[in-house]
Design a protein around this motif. Structure first.
Motif, PDB file in Angstrom:
ATOM      1  N   PRO A 194       0.835  -1.201   0.000  1.00  0.00           N
ATOM      2  CA  PRO A 194       0.000   0.000   0.000  1.00  0.00           C
ATOM      3  C   PRO A 194       0.876   1.260   0.000  1.00  0.00           C
ATOM      4  CG  PRO A 194      -0.687  -1.530   1.720  1.00  0.00           C
ATOM      5  CD  PRO A 194       0.552  -2.088   1.128  1.00  0.00           C
ATOM      6  N   ALA A 195       0.446   2.256  -0.784  1.00  0.00           N
ATOM      7  CA  ALA A 195       1.229   3.488  -0.921  1.00  0.00           C
ATOM      8  C   ALA A 195       1.456   4.155   0.430  1.00  0.00           C
ATOM      9  CB  ALA A 195       0.515   4.446  -1.872  1.00  0.00           C
ATOM     10  N   SER A 196       0.473   4.043   1.321  1.00  0.00           N
ATOM     11  CA  SER A 196       0.609   4.705   2.621  1.00  0.00           C
ATOM     12  C   SER A 196       1.816   4.165   3.390  1.00  0.00           C
ATOM     13  CB  SER A 196      -0.664   4.506   3.434  1.00  0.00           C
ATOM     14  OG  SER A 196      -0.941   3.123   3.566  1.00  0.00           O
ATOM     15  N   LEU A 197       2.067   2.872   3.264  1.00  0.00           N
ATOM     16  CA  LEU A 197       3.201   2.273   3.979  1.00  0.00           C
ATOM     17  C   LEU A 197       4.524   2.674   3.350  1.00  0.00           C
ATOM     18  CD1 LEU A 197       2.053  -1.346   4.874  1.00  0.00           C
ATOM     19  CD2 LEU A 197       2.179   0.690   6.314  1.00  0.00           C
ATOM     20  N   ILE A 198       4.541   2.684   2.011  1.00  0.00           N
ATOM     21  CA  ILE A 198       5.771   3.076   1.321  1.00  0.00           C
ATOM     22  C   ILE A 198       6.159   4.469   1.765  1.00  0.00           C
ATOM     23  CG2 ILE A 198       6.790   3.555  -0.939  1.00  0.00           C
ATOM     24  CD1 ILE A 198       5.067   1.373  -2.070  1.00  0.00           C
ATOM     25  N   GLU A 199       5.151   5.308   1.885  1.00  0.00           N
ATOM     26  CA  GLU A 199       5.429   6.682   2.283  1.00  0.00           C
ATOM     27  C   GLU A 199       5.865   6.750   3.740  1.00  0.00           C
ATOM     28  OE1 GLU A 199       3.056  10.856   2.254  1.00  0.00           O
ATOM     29  OE2 GLU A 199       2.422   9.260   0.877  1.00  0.00           O
ATOM     30  N   LYS A 200       5.113   6.054   4.591  1.00  0.00           N
ATOM     31  CA  LYS A 200       5.401   6.113   6.024  1.00  0.00           C
ATOM     32  C   LYS A 200       6.832   5.677   6.326  1.00  0.00           C
ATOM     33  CE  LYS A 200       3.776   4.295  10.447  1.00  0.00           C
ATOM     34  NZ  LYS A 200       2.716   3.539  11.110  1.00  0.00           N
ATOM     35  N   TYR A 201       7.268   4.593   5.693  1.00  0.00           N
ATOM     36  CA  TYR A 201       8.602   4.064   6.002  1.00  0.00           C
ATOM     37  C   TYR A 201       9.656   4.508   4.993  1.00  0.00           C
ATOM     38  CZ  TYR A 201       6.300   1.176   9.478  1.00  0.00           C
ATOM     39  OH  TYR A 201       5.581   0.757  10.562  1.00  0.00           O
ATOM     40  N   GLU A 245       2.875 -11.732   7.635  1.00  0.00           N
ATOM     41  CA  GLU A 245       2.082 -11.295   8.789  1.00  0.00           C
ATOM     42  C   GLU A 245       0.626 -11.022   8.400  1.00  0.00           C
ATOM     43  OE1 GLU A 245       3.020 -11.484  11.812  1.00  0.00           O
ATOM     44  OE2 GLU A 245       5.189 -11.680  11.633  1.00  0.00           O
ATOM     45  N   ILE A 246       0.422 -10.534   7.177  1.00  0.00           N
ATOM     46  CA  ILE A 246      -0.956 -10.356   6.703  1.00  0.00           C
ATOM     47  C   ILE A 246      -1.660 -11.711   6.712  1.00  0.00           C
ATOM     48  CG2 ILE A 246      -2.302 -10.052   4.589  1.00  0.00           C
ATOM     49  CD1 ILE A 246      -1.896  -7.393   5.411  1.00  0.00           C
ATOM     50  N   GLY A 247      -0.942 -12.722   6.231  1.00  0.00           N
ATOM     51  CA  GLY A 247      -1.512 -14.070   6.213  1.00  0.00           C
ATOM     52  C   GLY A 247      -1.844 -14.544   7.616  1.00  0.00           C
ATOM     53  N   LEU A 248      -0.909 -14.330   8.534  1.00  0.00           N
ATOM     54  CA  LEU A 248      -1.121 -14.764   9.913  1.00  0.00           C
ATOM     55  C   LEU A 248      -2.265 -13.984  10.559  1.00  0.00           C
ATOM     56  CD1 LEU A 248       2.594 -15.031  11.112  1.00  0.00           C
ATOM     57  CD2 LEU A 248       1.053 -16.898  10.518  1.00  0.00           C
ATOM     58  N   PRO A 688     -10.936  -6.893   7.197  1.00  0.00           N
ATOM     59  CA  PRO A 688     -10.774  -8.255   7.706  1.00  0.00           C
ATOM     60  C   PRO A 688     -10.824  -9.330   6.616  1.00  0.00           C
ATOM     61  CG  PRO A 688     -12.470  -7.071   8.925  1.00  0.00           C
ATOM     62  CD  PRO A 688     -12.103  -6.223   7.762  1.00  0.00           C
ATOM     63  N   ARG A 689     -11.541  -9.055   5.527  1.00  0.00           N
ATOM     64  CA  ARG A 689     -11.626 -10.104   4.495  1.00  0.00           C
ATOM     65  C   ARG A 689     -10.748  -9.784   3.305  1.00  0.00           C
ATOM     66  NH1 ARG A 689     -17.860 -11.533   4.121  1.00  0.00           N
ATOM     67  NH2 ARG A 689     -17.001 -12.298   2.181  1.00  0.00           N
ATOM     68  N   LEU A 690      -9.974  -8.744   3.422  1.00  0.00           N
ATOM     69  CA  LEU A 690      -9.077  -8.326   2.342  1.00  0.00           C
ATOM     70  C   LEU A 690      -9.816  -8.223   1.020  1.00  0.00           C
ATOM     71  CD1 LEU A 690      -5.855 -10.433   3.078  1.00  0.00           C
ATOM     72  CD2 LEU A 690      -6.333  -8.088   3.767  1.00  0.00           C
ATOM     73  N   ASP A 691     -11.057  -7.702   1.075  1.00  0.00           N
ATOM     74  CA  ASP A 691     -11.798  -7.607  -0.180  1.00  0.00           C
ATOM     75  C   ASP A 691     -12.107  -6.161  -0.565  1.00  0.00           C
ATOM     76  OD1 ASP A 691     -13.592  -7.178   1.813  1.00  0.00           O
ATOM     77  OD2 ASP A 691     -14.945  -8.822   1.281  1.00  0.00           O
ATOM     78  N   GLN A 692     -11.549  -5.221   0.167  1.00  0.00           N
ATOM     79  CA  GLN A 692     -11.738  -3.837  -0.244  1.00  0.00           C
ATOM     80  C   GLN A 692     -10.771  -3.521  -1.383  1.00  0.00           C
ATOM     81  OE1 GLN A 692     -11.360  -1.382   3.275  1.00  0.00           O
ATOM     82  NE2 GLN A 692     -12.848  -2.647   4.384  1.00  0.00           N
ATOM     83  N   PRO A 693     -11.140  -2.537  -2.211  1.00  0.00           N
ATOM     84  CA  PRO A 693     -10.303  -2.232  -3.385  1.00  0.00           C
ATOM     85  C   PRO A 693      -8.837  -2.002  -3.026  1.00  0.00           C
ATOM     86  CG  PRO A 693     -12.324  -0.934  -3.426  1.00  0.00           C
ATOM     87  CD  PRO A 693     -12.351  -1.700  -2.150  1.00  0.00           C
ATOM     88  N   LYS A 694      -8.580  -1.381  -1.883  1.00  0.00           N
ATOM     89  CA  LYS A 694      -7.194  -1.075  -1.531  1.00  0.00           C
ATOM     90  C   LYS A 694      -6.363  -2.339  -1.276  1.00  0.00           C
ATOM     91  CE  LYS A 694      -8.095  -0.711   3.410  1.00  0.00           C
ATOM     92  NZ  LYS A 694      -7.947  -0.022   4.647  1.00  0.00           N
ATOM     93  N   SER A 695      -7.020  -3.478  -1.100  1.00  0.00           N
ATOM     94  CA  SER A 695      -6.275  -4.703  -0.797  1.00  0.00           C
ATOM     95  C   SER A 695      -6.067  -5.614  -2.000  1.00  0.00           C
ATOM     96  CB  SER A 695      -7.003  -5.500   0.294  1.00  0.00           C
ATOM     97  OG  SER A 695      -7.108  -4.754   1.477  1.00  0.00           O
ATOM     98  N   VAL A 696      -6.551  -5.164  -3.164  1.00  0.00           N
ATOM     99  CA  VAL A 696      -6.547  -6.058  -4.317  1.00  0.00           C
ATOM    100  C   VAL A 696      -5.156  -6.591  -4.672  1.00  0.00           C
ATOM    101  CG1 VAL A 696      -6.948  -6.222  -6.801  1.00  0.00           C
ATOM    102  CG2 VAL A 696      -8.665  -5.171  -5.324  1.00  0.00           C
ATOM    103  N   SER A 697      -4.186  -5.664  -4.835  1.00  0.00           N
ATOM    104  CA  SER A 697      -2.878  -6.147  -5.291  1.00  0.00           C
ATOM    105  C   SER A 697      -2.178  -6.907  -4.170  1.00  0.00           C
ATOM    106  CB  SER A 697      -2.017  -4.991  -5.795  1.00  0.00           C
ATOM    107  OG  SER A 697      -1.850  -4.036  -4.775  1.00  0.00           O
ATOM    108  N   LEU A 698      -2.482  -6.518  -2.940  1.00  0.00           N
ATOM    109  CA  LEU A 698      -1.911  -7.199  -1.788  1.00  0.00           C
ATOM    110  C   LEU A 698      -2.389  -8.651  -1.735  1.00  0.00           C
ATOM    111  CD1 LEU A 698      -0.190  -6.326   0.561  1.00  0.00           C
ATOM    112  CD2 LEU A 698      -2.259  -5.872   1.855  1.00  0.00           C
ATOM    113  N   ARG A 699      -3.671  -8.797  -1.944  1.00  0.00           N
ATOM    114  CA  ARG A 699      -4.248 -10.124  -1.863  1.00  0.00           C
ATOM    115  C   ARG A 699      -3.722 -11.007  -2.996  1.00  0.00           C
ATOM    116  NH1 ARG A 699      -9.876 -12.112   0.186  1.00  0.00           N
ATOM    117  NH2 ARG A 699      -9.845 -14.174  -0.748  1.00  0.00           N
ATOM    118  N   ALA A 700      -3.579 -10.401  -4.166  1.00  0.00           N
ATOM    119  CA  ALA A 700      -3.034 -11.159  -5.292  1.00  0.00           C
ATOM    120  C   ALA A 700      -1.613 -11.620  -4.959  1.00  0.00           C
ATOM    121  CB  ALA A 700      -3.041 -10.302  -6.550  1.00  0.00           C
ATOM    122  N   ALA A 701      -0.827 -10.718  -4.372  1.00  0.00           N
ATOM    123  CA  ALA A 701       0.551 -11.061  -4.014  1.00  0.00           C
ATOM    124  C   ALA A 701       0.565 -12.158  -2.964  1.00  0.00           C
ATOM    125  CB  ALA A 701       1.278  -9.832  -3.498  1.00  0.00           C
ATOM    126  N   LEU A 702      -0.340 -12.049  -2.015  1.00  0.00           N
ATOM    127  CA  LEU A 702      -0.440 -13.032  -0.945  1.00  0.00           C
ATOM    128  C   LEU A 702      -0.721 -14.412  -1.519  1.00  0.00           C
ATOM    129  CD1 LEU A 702      -0.513 -13.082   2.170  1.00  0.00           C
ATOM    130  CD2 LEU A 702      -2.988 -12.915   2.012  1.00  0.00           C
TER     131      LEU A 702
END
Ligand code: ADP
Ligand code: MG
Length: 716
Positions: A194-201, A245-248, A688-702
């Motif tokens: 997520p872009a927010s994390l890239i920016e934060k760190y 950790e997302i998986g866990l 919680p279900r990783l089904d919001q639009p912001k989680s799409v690429s994350l979920r695919a990667a997962l």
């Protein structure tokens, strides 16, 4: 596929390598040997080492005695057989526009065929004056690489990536292929974070991180590259840890929201009565951990909690209280332990309390007669037994509980995640659909975040202090002949009325040999140095009654020295035993040595641990013995163990259910892991279900990364 056709959503991560330029079907098979199947695999196939070839020297300006790199043309190559030492030397004369250099390789005759006259070659190594003539320079056994004249910028004049090779596929070829690949796809690699994390760190973009890990920019730090500590490494390591950790977190969330547990009433008069019977007060750590447990037990979702506490920190008492709560609520409890002896030990210790409280407990032993066992199983199924104690026999098909409410697993490291899951299934009552609470106890204290990751879905409670009045154990190391001195020290303790253990060599995989060694030692003690002492022998082959008799005799002080195989590793508890002597200590792992040592030092008396070792030791064994002498702190020991063995070995990846990490290193990247876990759990809480639009690429990667790699990480 051209660059313009590649967009974020359809980046061809899964493209088979055979369709990648310069690869094709034949090389695809070779890549398969390196576990590379897809474009993604190849992008993440990182160099294992980097070489600094930024500076290419002219032969004419080489300085003696220094590591240098030159580039030139082979003008002659020959194989020389020396008569005297029977050596084969390949000699190549290399020329650039300033001079000539002789490169020599010893006993690698195939090199004569590898190169031919006219090849462009790059060599690096230490330069010295020639053997034959001071006027020309030579390099002995230099690193070498043949250079394609049309892509020299790839292999020289930069920090160069070195890849693991396989027969038929050299590091140089892989470098060229990845170079092409990055030219084609590199700038199109989409973000998965997520872009927010890239920016934060302030992380590097993924595309930049991958490209520069393969081909570092000028000025990059070679030491950081070679230790995996660059910003590029950190970016990829974070990705990997975050996805894990997302998986866990996702799974944990599912357990807590979907699975129905039992909401116990935790106000328990049994616990109060039990505490009244104890000859001591709970430590503050025990009280705190118990309150964490009752909070879980009262909740609607099943408890999954790990109690971590050093050997002797008093985990069993805490577990006992949880068991009493379950029983008072009308449920059965199961206590699963790794060895028969430990099961017996627990039974022996707990039986008096159970009797005093009017409760029933049953040991499900593997050597029960058929009839006896049938009766036991019937009683369990009828709900007549409040607590069942046993080894992994407990998770066998035949054991059915009437109403299982709590499962306690002692010494977690001996059981895997899946075994635990199976036991929990046992308690799953299909009609009511609830799962029993699970409480796991381990004496392997590992750093908190690591534990959370390795034990994945568990919550963690730590008993971080020992009961009062323990005296630290003195540990001494003796080599072979020093045994006599160790015996003398043991004898002095025996004269004071104390008792001792002598643990026999561990000979892996052969119980019969272990036994023989123990018998031999017991016999030699009886006839030798300790002929005036009472020697007992305890091993796994004894019948249950025999074992019990030996243990009772030892407990009652009728045995001075208990010679045993490693069956006593866990759980045995006798304050008057003050000496633990370990034969062939070099053969034991650190965790095991620490466990064994934990058998003494249980009372107020000074206790001793004598390690007897052979001289012939591996470096690792020496390191282990040293740690044992330096520390009695289980936490410190676990950390050292982790360093000595590395995370993969330490956790037994398969057993823990943790996937192999390619970039991240759990020790080196502990800080990253900490943030990755925090961020991932936040993310899962918000979606919680990783089904919001912001989680799409994350979920695919997962799904790409962990699919099929961890069974229980079902992304459903
Ligand atoms: P662990 O399982 O963590 O290795 P145990 O539960 O077997 O440790 O406890 C070790 C010993 O310490 C036992 O003899 C136990 O009775 C004793 N013990 C436990 N809690 C306390 C306490 N609060 N004060 C004194 N002794 C304790
Ligand atoms: Mg214990």
């Amino acid at each position: 596929m051209s660059l313009s056709a590649v967009s974020n959503q359809n980046f061809p991560w899964d493209l088979s390598v055979q369709y990648i330029k310069k690869v094709g079907p034949a090389r695809a098979i070779l890549f398969g040997k390196l576990n590379i199947q897809t474009l993604e695999d190849l992008l993440y196939f990182l160099p294992f080492r980097y070489e600094d070839r930024t500076e290419i020297k002219k032969i004419g300006s080489l300085v003696q005695g220094e590591e240098q790199t030159v580039y030139g043309e082979i003008i002659s190559i020959s194989l020389i057989q020396t008569a005297r030492k029977n050596m084969q030397i390949v000699e190549a004369l290399i020329r650039d526009d300033t001079g000539v250099l002789l490169a020599k390789w010893f006993n690698q005759p195939y090199l004569q065929k590898t190169f031919k006259k006219g090849d462009d070659i790059m060599v690096s190594g230490k330069v010295r004056t020639g053997f034959y003539s001071r006027s020309h320079l030579e390099m002995e056994s230099p690193q070498y690489e043949r250079i394609d004249a049309d892509e020299p910028q790839l292999h020289m004049g930069r920090i160069v990536p070195v890849y693991h090779e396989t027969k038929g596929l050299t590091s140089r070829q892989i470098r060229s292929i990845i170079w092409m690949l990055l030219n084609q796809y590199g700038s199109a690699i989409p973000e998965i974070l997520p872009a927010s994390l890239i920016e934060k760190y302030q992380f590097l973009p993924l595309s930049k991180a991958i490209c520069e890990l393969h081909f570092p920019e000028k000025g990059a730090s070679l030491p950081l590259l070679n230790t995996g500590k660059t910003l590029m490494h950190q970016r990829l390591a974070f990705d990997e840890l975050f996805l894990l950790e997302i998986g866990l977190g996702f799974r944990k969330n599912q357990v807590e929201t979907k699975e129905k547990g039992i909401a116990f009433n935790t106000a328990s008069s049994l616990v109060t009565r039990f505490l009244g019977h104890l000859p001591f007060q709970l430590t503050s750590a025990q009280t705190r951990v118990f309150s964490e447990i009752t909070k879980d037990m009262a909740a609607e979702f099943p408890m999954h909690r790990l109690i971590q506490g050093d050997v002797g920190s008093g985990k069993t008492i805490v577990a006992m209280m949880a068991i009493l709560i379950a029983i008072e609520n009308g449920f059965q409890a199961a206590l699963m332990v790794p060895t028969e002896i430990l099961a017996e030990q627990h039974t022996l210790n707990l039986a008096p309390y159970f009797e005093a409280l009017g409760l029933s407990l049953l040991l499900l032993a593997s050597d029960m007669k058929k009839k006896e066992k049938e009766i036991a199983l019937t009683r369990i199924a009828a709900g007549e037994v409040d607590l069942v104690i046993g080894t992994h026999a407990l998770i066998q098909e035949t054991v059915a509980f009437k109403k299982l409410g709590l499962v306690v697993v002692d010494e977690q490291h001996k059981f895997g995640v899946l075994q635990r899951a199976r036991l929990s299934d046992k308690g799953c009552n299909p009609r009511e659909g609830h799962r029993p609470d699970i409480l796991v106890m381990t004496a392997t204290p590992i750093p908190r975040t690591l534990a959370l990751t390795v034990y994945g879905d568990l919550n963690l409670s730590v008993i971080d202090r020992l009961p009062p009045g323990r005296t630290p154990i003195q540990t001494r190391l003796f080599y072979g002949k020093g045994r006599a001195q160790a015996y003398q020290l043991l004898e002095e303790e025996l004269r004071r009325g104390r008792q001792g253990y002598l643990v026999c060599p561990l000979i892996e995989k052969s119980e019969a040999l272990d036994l023989k060694a123990a018998q031999t030692i017991a016999a030699s003690l009886t006839t030798g140095f300790f002929s005036h002492r009472r020697i007992g022998l305890l091993h796994g082959r004894l019948k249950r009654e025999e074992k019990e008799a030996v243990m009772r005799a030892f407990r009652e002080g009728q045995i001075d020295i208990l010679v045993t195989t490693t069956v006593i590793e866990v759980g045995i508890d006798l304050p008057n035993a003050t000496v633990m002597m370990i034969e062939h200590a070099e053969r034991f792992g650190l965790a095991q040595l620490h466990q064994l040592r934990g058998r003494v030092g249980r009372g107020a008396e000074r206790s001793y641990c004598f390690l007897i070792a052979e001289f012939a030791q591996s470096q690792e064994a020496r390191a282990r013995l040293q740690v044992m002498q330096q520390s009695t702190d289980g936490f410190k020991i676990a950390e050292e163990d982790l360093k000595i063995r590395g995370p993969g070995e330490f956790f037994g990846t398969k057993q823990s259910g943790l996937p192999e990490l390619k970039v991240a290193n759990l020790l080196r990247d502990a800080m990253l892991l900490e943030s990755a876990r925090t961020e991932a759990f936040c993310w899962v809480t918000a979606d919680p279900r990783l089904d919001q639009p912001k989680s799409v690429s994350l979920r695919a990667a997962l799904e790409r990364k962990w699919k099929g790699k961890i069974e229980w990480l079902a992304v459903g």
